[in-house]
Design a protein around this motif. Structure first.
Motif, short mmCIF file in Angstrom:
data_model
loop_
_atom_site.label_atom_id
_atom_site.label_comp_id
_atom_site.label_asym_id
_atom_site.label_seq_id
_atom_site.Cartn_x
_atom_site.Cartn_y
_atom_site.Cartn_z
N MET A 1 49.71 -24.61 60.41
CA MET A 1 51.06 -24.05 60.61
C MET A 1 50.94 -22.65 61.21
SD MET A 1 54.09 -23.50 57.81
CE MET A 1 55.63 -22.70 58.27
N THR A 2 51.74 -22.35 62.20
CA THR A 2 51.73 -21.06 62.85
C THR A 2 52.27 -19.98 61.91
OG1 THR A 2 52.11 -22.14 64.97
CG2 THR A 2 52.47 -19.77 64.86
N SER A 3 51.59 -18.84 61.90
CA SER A 3 52.04 -17.73 61.03
C SER A 3 53.35 -17.16 61.55
CB SER A 3 50.98 -16.64 61.01
OG SER A 3 49.76 -17.13 60.49
N PRO A 4 54.21 -16.69 60.65
CA PRO A 4 55.46 -16.06 61.09
C PRO A 4 55.17 -14.85 61.97
CG PRO A 4 55.53 -16.55 58.75
CD PRO A 4 54.11 -16.77 59.19
N ILE A 5 56.07 -14.60 62.91
CA ILE A 5 55.91 -13.49 63.86
C ILE A 5 56.39 -12.20 63.21
CG2 ILE A 5 56.61 -12.60 66.10
CD1 ILE A 5 57.26 -15.57 66.84
N PRO A 6 55.53 -11.18 63.12
CA PRO A 6 56.00 -9.87 62.61
C PRO A 6 57.14 -9.35 63.49
CG PRO A 6 53.60 -9.92 62.75
CD PRO A 6 54.09 -11.15 63.46
N THR A 7 58.23 -8.98 62.84
CA THR A 7 59.46 -8.62 63.56
C THR A 7 60.03 -7.33 62.99
OG1 THR A 7 59.94 -10.97 63.95
CG2 THR A 7 61.79 -9.42 64.17
N ASN A 8 60.44 -6.44 63.88
CA ASN A 8 61.03 -5.17 63.45
C ASN A 8 62.32 -4.90 64.20
OD1 ASN A 8 57.84 -4.73 63.52
ND2 ASN A 8 58.67 -3.60 61.78
N LEU A 9 63.32 -4.42 63.46
CA LEU A 9 64.54 -3.91 64.06
C LEU A 9 64.39 -2.41 64.30
CD1 LEU A 9 67.43 -5.53 61.98
CD2 LEU A 9 67.04 -5.82 64.41
N VAL A 10 64.83 -1.95 65.47
CA VAL A 10 64.86 -0.52 65.77
C VAL A 10 66.32 -0.14 65.96
CG1 VAL A 10 64.08 1.32 67.29
CG2 VAL A 10 62.58 -0.63 66.85
N LEU A 11 66.88 0.54 64.96
CA LEU A 11 68.29 0.88 64.94
C LEU A 11 68.50 2.33 65.34
CD1 LEU A 11 69.23 -0.72 61.48
CD2 LEU A 11 69.35 -1.82 63.72
N GLY A 12 69.73 2.68 65.62
CA GLY A 12 70.07 4.07 65.92
C GLY A 12 71.37 4.15 66.68
N PHE A 13 72.05 5.27 66.52
CA PHE A 13 73.35 5.46 67.14
C PHE A 13 73.19 5.64 68.65
CE2 PHE A 13 77.73 7.55 66.85
CZ PHE A 13 78.33 6.41 66.34
N LEU A 14 74.28 5.50 69.35
CA LEU A 14 74.29 5.57 70.81
C LEU A 14 73.59 6.83 71.32
CD1 LEU A 14 75.62 4.02 73.26
CD2 LEU A 14 77.44 5.71 73.12
N GLY A 15 72.60 6.66 72.20
CA GLY A 15 71.94 7.79 72.85
C GLY A 15 70.84 8.45 72.04
N VAL A 16 70.44 7.86 70.91
CA VAL A 16 69.43 8.51 70.07
C VAL A 16 68.02 8.36 70.61
CG1 VAL A 16 68.91 6.57 68.53
CG2 VAL A 16 68.84 8.91 67.64
N GLY A 17 67.81 7.40 71.53
CA GLY A 17 66.48 7.25 72.12
C GLY A 17 65.73 6.00 71.70
N LYS A 18 66.44 4.93 71.36
CA LYS A 18 65.78 3.71 70.91
C LYS A 18 64.89 3.09 71.99
CE LYS A 18 69.62 1.62 69.85
NZ LYS A 18 70.49 2.73 70.29
N THR A 19 65.42 2.99 73.20
CA THR A 19 64.65 2.37 74.28
C THR A 19 63.41 3.19 74.59
OG1 THR A 19 66.66 1.41 75.23
CG2 THR A 19 64.72 1.55 76.67
N THR A 20 63.53 4.51 74.61
CA THR A 20 62.36 5.38 74.82
C THR A 20 61.32 5.16 73.73
OG1 THR A 20 63.75 7.04 75.89
CG2 THR A 20 61.62 7.77 75.05
N ALA A 21 61.79 5.00 72.48
CA ALA A 21 60.87 4.77 71.37
C ALA A 21 60.14 3.43 71.50
CB ALA A 21 61.64 4.83 70.05
N ILE A 22 60.86 2.40 71.91
CA ILE A 22 60.22 1.09 72.07
C ILE A 22 59.23 1.13 73.24
CG2 ILE A 22 60.64 -1.32 72.69
CD1 ILE A 22 63.19 -1.19 71.05
#
Length: 330
Positions: free
Chosen positions: A1-22
């Motif tokens: 059986m394939t192991s579950p994929i490690p998954t993370n949510l990156v949250l933040g208010f508009l313009g906080v820099g989420k895309t830059t962080a990812i």
């Protein structure tokens, strides 16, 4: 059986820099691993997805508001396609900065994905300067992003005063339930070790505080060759957006775009565009403007977001005035 994929949510208010962080996290991924990103934007033109693809990740976009609308169907379709195509070693999910996290988490931990995904720590980025704004502190989406987070990160600390950072520390220490960890960073620099572990699945204060977004154009995206100048709009949760997809033969004045980005009505201006000086990414948030070179794209994408209703025709005319040359009739 394939192991579950490690998954993370990156949250933040508009313009906080989420895309830059990812983008920063993608640069640090272990060699040989495949990472995938599911990104959701408030607007319609998919600029964040275009930026994330520069780091070689598999990217799937859910544009136009909130990925969990319509009982989570847009999110599930995008997620299923991404998992099937990428078969990733890790999955990062970036909801819109105006989104509500509880229904997303409910989907990720529900029966359809409980054996497929392993939800790790939920990260939430906060700009300490925004804590001085009562409208932000009282915003239910902001409150619930913080409540759902296991790790809260003060971003843009290089732009903050010591007093603003101290206020953040005091504020986050009072959050209930308490956080697994709290960090300070700048320019979206995150440590990949923060992604490891499990989420506490903290309850949010208003799990049903969800507002659907109204998109003015829900039809399929036309081919850019057939329609070289495409304008789309969106509204929801007290914000309005106007975006454009433009044929790459249309060349903008970089100076004119930068001037347009500083319009006081905008809380956000984003662009990946062909200019007379080459391809550029332009990002304006909270009055801070950044510009960088980028690889050529299949089309230019530009978008503005405002807290007040926008005259799309007026903005369209202004953008057309910033064109330096074009090989097409727009």
């Amino acid at each position: 059986m394939t192991s579950p994929i490690p998954t993370n949510l990156v949250l933040g208010f508009l313009g906080v820099g989420k895309t830059t962080a990812i983008l920063d996290l993608l640069k640090k991924k272990p060699e040989g691993e495949v990472w995938a990103v599911l990104v959701n934007e408030f607007g319609e033109v998919g600029i964040d997805g275009a930026l994330l693809e520069t780091e070689g990740a598999f990217v799937r976009e859910v544009p136009g508001g909130c990925m969990c609308c319509v009982a989570g169907l847009p999110m599930q379709i995008g997620l299923n396609q991404l998992i099937h195509k990428a078969r990733p070693d890790r999955l990062l999910i970036e909801p819109t900065g105006l989104g509500h996290p509880s229904q997303i988490i409910e989907t990720l931990t529900g029966e359809h994905y409980q054996d497929v995904l392993q939800l790790g720590p939920v990260l939430c980025l906060v700009d300490p300067r925004r804590l001085e704004e009562q409208k932000v502190l009282e915003n239910v989406q902001f409150q619930d992003q913080v409540a759902a987070a296991d790790i809260v990160i003060a971003n843009k600390t290089d732009l903050c005063t010591p007093e603003q950072v101290a206020r953040f520390d005091h504020w986050v220490a009072e959050q209930q339930p308490g956080k697994t960890a709290v960090f300070h960073t700048r320019q979206g620099r995150l440590e990949s070790a923060w992604l490891d572990g499990e989420t506490a699945l903290s309850e949010v204060s208003t799990p049903h505080a969800h507002h659907h977004h109204a998109s003015s154009e829900a039809s399929p995206v036309p081919d850019i060759q057939d329609e070289p100048w495409q304008r789309v709009s969106n509204r929801g949760q007290g914000h309005f957006s106007v975006g454009w997809r433009v044929h790459p033969d249309t060349v903008f004045s970089e100076t004119a775009l930068l001037a347009l980005s500083l319009d006081s009505r905008f809380v956000r201006f984003k662009a990946v565009a062909q200019t007379s000086d080459g391809w550029r990414t332009i990002n304006m948030a909270d009055g801070a403007l950044s510009v960088s070179e980028c690889e050529p794209r299949e089309l230019s994408r530009l978008e503005v977001i405002s807290e007040q209703s926008l005259d799309a025709d007026e903005l369209d005319a202004s953008l057309r005035e910033s064109i330096e040359k074009t090989g097409l009739s727009c």
